[in-house]
Design an enzyme around this catalytic site. Structure first.
Site, short mmCIF file in Angstrom:
data_model
loop_
_atom_site.label_atom_id
_atom_site.label_comp_id
_atom_site.label_asym_id
_atom_site.label_seq_id
_atom_site.Cartn_x
_atom_site.Cartn_y
_atom_site.Cartn_z
N HIS A 121 0.83 -1.21 0.00
CA HIS A 121 0.00 0.00 0.00
C HIS A 121 0.86 1.26 0.00
O HIS A 121 1.84 1.37 0.72
CB HIS A 121 -0.91 0.02 1.24
N CYS A 178 0.23 2.19 -5.51
CA CYS A 178 -0.66 3.19 -6.10
C CYS A 178 -0.02 4.57 -6.08
O CYS A 178 0.86 4.86 -5.27
CB CYS A 178 -2.00 3.19 -5.38
#
Length: 202
Positions: A121, A178
């Site tokens: 993440h 991301c």
């Protein structure tokens, strides 16, 4: 109207508490995984100590043929320049990504001569990648040795650009998260780090 406001405040506080609790659990599990891997590496036979199924060895041609449990630590990812140290487990489900990084399904096993794809993440474990520079050293600690990589490329790509995880025919490491790092909501792009194998040591 006052009752609705109070309800919304309570719901918001509960969600924040849940998020904080999940992050705390992930950090505890990260530390436990790091310690267990280090201990097992020193004191026990590789496959027994680390609970790596034999089919998930570095020689596995298709790792999807054998699925390891989410708590199977395959390697430890270290990037000294940004003080990053994460356990790498098999798969990229939420349980794996809360506690560290995950080996992207279908990519090469850590330590093999292929493209090892690792994801985490961007709002927790891989946020530090924003400070990475070309030439930085990345270490992938395996049960029997440490594979060293050097960062050669930093890219921002679209989510559809999955070719970055294709087999390269040589020992490379691809880190994916991301992007943008501080985007609120579902980030629209991906930040990619490519590193090539430099040497190996114990």
């Amino acid at each position: 109207m006052k009752a609705i406001e109070i309800t919304l405040w309570i719901a918001g506080a509960a969600l924040l508490a849940l998020f904080a609790g999940m992050q705390a659990w992930g950090e505890i599990e990260r530390q436990r995984d790091l310690a267990a891997f280090a201990q097992a590496r020193q004191t026990a036979p590789i496959n027994d100590a680390l609970r790596i199924p034999p089919a998930l060895s570095a020689d596995t041609k298709n790792p999807d043929e054998a699925i390891a449990p989410a708590d199977t630590v395959l390697a430890i990812l270290r990037i000294p320049g940004i003080a990053l140290e994460l356990p790498v487990s098999y798969g990229t489900d939420e349980r794996v990504l809360l506690r560290g990084a995950g080996l992207v399904e279908g990519t090469a096993m850590p330590g093999s001569n292929g493209n090892v794809g690792i994801a985490a993440h961007r709002d927790t474990h891989f946020r530090a990648l924003k400070d990475l520079s070309l030439g930085d050293r990345i270490e992938l600690a395996l049960p029997d040795r440490t594979q060293v990589y050097v960062v050669t490329d930093l890219w921002v790509v679209e989510p559809t650009d999955v070719h970055i995880l294709d087999d390269t025919g040589s020992a490379v490491l691809t880190l994916v998260t991301c992007y943008p790092f501080y985007f609120v909501g579902n980030a629209p792009q991906r930040f990619v780090v490519r590193a090539v194998a430099a040497d190996s040591s114990t």
